[in-house]
Design an enzyme around this catalytic site. Structure first.
Site, PDB file in Angstrom:
ATOM      1  N   SER A  16       0.834  -1.212   0.000  1.00 49.25           N
ATOM      2  CA  SER A  16       0.000   0.000   0.000  1.00 49.25           C
ATOM      3  C   SER A  16       0.866   1.258   0.000  1.00 49.25           C
ATOM      4  CB  SER A  16      -0.937   0.014   1.209  1.00 49.25           C
ATOM      5  OG  SER A  16      -1.822  -1.074   1.148  1.00 49.25           O
TER       6      SER A  16
ATOM      7  N   GLU B  72      -5.574  -4.217  -2.988  1.00 51.27           N
ATOM      8  CA  GLU B  72      -6.193  -5.484  -2.553  1.00 51.27           C
ATOM      9  C   GLU B  72      -6.772  -6.243  -3.743  1.00 51.27           C
ATOM     10  OE1 GLU B  72      -5.601  -6.435   0.388  1.00 51.27           O
ATOM     11  OE2 GLU B  72      -5.323  -4.623   1.579  1.00 51.27           O
TER      12      GLU B  72
ATOM     13  N   CYS C 211      12.192 -14.777  13.063  1.00 48.73           N
ATOM     14  CA  CYS C 211      13.656 -14.868  12.942  1.00 48.73           C
ATOM     15  C   CYS C 211      14.321 -13.625  12.367  1.00 48.73           C
ATOM     16  CB  CYS C 211      14.037 -16.090  12.114  1.00 48.73           C
ATOM     17  SG  CYS C 211      13.710 -15.872  10.347  1.00 48.73           S
TER      18      CYS C 211
ATOM     19  N   CYS D  28       8.925 -15.949   7.258  1.00 45.40           N
ATOM     20  CA  CYS D  28       9.691 -16.531   6.154  1.00 45.40           C
ATOM     21  C   CYS D  28       9.204 -17.955   5.913  1.00 45.40           C
ATOM     22  CB  CYS D  28      11.187 -16.510   6.463  1.00 45.40           C
ATOM     23  SG  CYS D  28      11.641 -17.657   7.766  1.00 45.40           S
TER      24      CYS D  28
HETATM   25  P1  ADP Z   1       0.948  -4.004   2.864  1.00 43.22           P
HETATM   26  O1  ADP Z   1       0.072  -3.158   2.002  1.00 43.22           O
HETATM   27  O2  ADP Z   1       1.945  -4.829   2.050  1.00 43.22           O
HETATM   28  O3  ADP Z   1       0.197  -4.871   3.842  1.00 43.22           O
HETATM   29  P2  ADP Z   1       1.609  -1.525   4.165  1.00 43.22           P
HETATM   30  O4  ADP Z   1       2.137  -0.600   3.113  1.00 43.22           O
HETATM   31  O5  ADP Z   1       0.184  -1.332   4.557  1.00 43.22           O
HETATM   32  O6  ADP Z   1       1.867  -3.044   3.718  1.00 43.22           O
HETATM   33  O7  ADP Z   1       2.494  -1.449   5.507  1.00 43.22           O
HETATM   34  C1  ADP Z   1       3.893  -1.601   5.542  1.00 43.22           C
HETATM   35  C2  ADP Z   1       4.367  -1.144   6.918  1.00 43.22           C
HETATM   36  O8  ADP Z   1       3.996  -2.113   7.880  1.00 43.22           O
HETATM   37  C3  ADP Z   1       5.864  -1.036   7.107  1.00 43.22           C
HETATM   38  O9  ADP Z   1       6.377   0.193   6.636  1.00 43.22           O
HETATM   39  C4  ADP Z   1       5.992  -1.122   8.642  1.00 43.22           C
HETATM   40  O10 ADP Z   1       5.827   0.153   9.222  1.00 43.22           O
HETATM   41  C5  ADP Z   1       4.793  -1.956   9.048  1.00 43.22           C
HETATM   42  N1  ADP Z   1       5.098  -3.307   9.542  1.00 43.22           N
HETATM   43  C6  ADP Z   1       4.423  -3.961  10.534  1.00 43.22           C
HETATM   44  N2  ADP Z   1       4.887  -5.219  10.702  1.00 43.22           N
HETATM   45  C7  ADP Z   1       5.902  -5.406   9.820  1.00 43.22           C
HETATM   46  C8  ADP Z   1       6.801  -6.497   9.513  1.00 43.22           C
HETATM   47  N3  ADP Z   1       6.742  -7.687  10.149  1.00 43.22           N
HETATM   48  N4  ADP Z   1       7.718  -6.302   8.528  1.00 43.22           N
HETATM   49  C9  ADP Z   1       7.793  -5.112   7.889  1.00 43.22           C
HETATM   50  N5  ADP Z   1       6.984  -4.054   8.140  1.00 43.22           N
HETATM   51  C10 ADP Z   1       6.041  -4.184   9.083  1.00 43.22           C
HETATM   52 ZN    ZN Z   2      11.622 -16.686   9.862  1.00 40.43          ZN
END
Ligand code: ADP
Ligand code: ZN
Length: 206
Positions: A27, A95, A154, A189
Site C-alpha cells: 500500500s 487489494e 527470525c 519466512c
Molecule cells: P501491505 O500493504 O503490504 O500490507 P503496508 O504498506 O500497509 O503493507 O504497511 C507496511 C508497513 O507495515 C511497514 O512500513 C511497517 O511500518 C509496518 N510493519 C508492521 N509489521 C511489519 C513487519 N513484520 N515487517 C515489515 N513491516 C512491518
Molecule cells: Zn523466519
C-alpha cells in the site's frame, strides 16, 4: 522498481503489479506511485476492494505507517469498469487478490487503450498458495515488484502470510475468509511459516 519516466516514450498503456506478503509495503508503494502521478498532473483514479477494512476505513488506501490517499471501494472489476472516466490516465487498484478473474481482462483492456494500470495485492494466501487472480495478473504485467516484510520470528525477509486462529497456526483446511473469529496474521519466512496438516502431509511424503 519502476522509474516514472521509463514508459514516457508514447501514449501506450501498461500494467504494473506490486505483490508480496502483508506488511511488505504494497500500500505504501501504491500510494507513492499515485502521489507522483498526481504531482505529474496525471488524471488518477484509485479503487480498493473493500473486503479488507483496515485502519483508516474503506474509503481510503491506508498504509500501516498511517499515510493515505482517497480510494473508491469496489466489490467487482465490473464496478471499476463502470466508474473509470474516459479521460483517466492512471488507474490504481489495491487489494487486487480479492477480485474475480475478470480483473485480468479489465486491466488488459485499460492498458490497451493507453491507461497506466497499477495493481497491488497479496500473491499468496495463508497456505502459501497462489491467491485469486494474482498469478494471471503477474503474467500479463509489464512490470512486477515483489516486496518482503520482516519475519516476526527470525528477522529474515518474510514471504509468507502466517494466519493465526486463537493464537495458533491455522490449519490448511480452515476457510480462506472467516467472519467474526479471533484471527490474526503475521509476516513470516518460509522456514517459520506453519500450516498444520499440509506440513504433516509433506513429512509423510518425504
Ligand atoms: P501491505 O500493504 O503490504 O500490507 P503496508 O504498506 O500497509 O503493507 O504497511 C507496511 C508497513 O507495515 C511497514 O512500513 C511497517 O511500518 C509496518 N510493519 C508492521 N509489521 C511489519 C513487519 N513484520 N515487517 C515489515 N513491516 C512491518
Ligand atoms: Zn523466519
Amino acid at each position: 522498481m519502476i522509474s516514472d519516466g521509463y514508459f514516457s516514450g508514447g501514449p501506450a498503456g501498461w500494467i504494473e503489479v506490486i505483490c508480496g506478503v502483508m506488511f511488505s509495503g504494497k500500500s505504501e508503494e501504491l500510494i507513492r506511485r499515485v502521489r507522483r502521478a498526481i504531482i505529474a498532473k496525471r488524471k488518477v483514479q484509485v479503487f480498493k476492494s473493500h473486503l479488507d477494512e483496515r485502519y483508516a476505513g474503506i474509503y481510503r488506501i491506508s498504509s500501516h505507517d498511517g499515510r493515505s490517499v482517497d480510494a473508491v471501494p469496489i466489490d467487482t472489476p465490473d464496478q471499476i469498469a463502470q466508474l473509470v472516466h474516459p479521460e483517466t490516465q492512471v488507474v490504481a487498484i489495491d487489494e487486487a487478490q480479492f477480485l474475480d478473474p475478470s480483473i485480468v481482462e479489465l486491466a488488459t483492456s485499460l492498458a490497451n487503450r493507453g491507461t497506466r494500470v497499477i495493481l497491488a495485492g497479496t500473491d499468496s494466501d495463508f497456505r502459501g498458495e497462489p491467491f485469486g487472480p494474482m498469478p494471471q495478473l503477474l503474467a500479463v504485467a509489464e512490470v512486477v515488484d515483489k516486496l518482503h516484510a520482516i519475519c516476526v520470528i527470525c528477522g529474515n525477509p518474510a514471504s509468507r502470510n502466517q494466519r493465526l486462529i486463537g493464537g495458533k497456526p491455522a490449519r490448511y483446511d480452515s476457510p480462506t475468509i472467516m467472519v467474526g473469529s479471533t484471527e490474526s496474521y503475521e509476516a513470516r519466512c518460509r522456514a517459520c511459516h506453519s500450516v498444520p496438516r499440509r506440513d504433516e502431509d509433506q513429512v509423510r511424503l518425504l
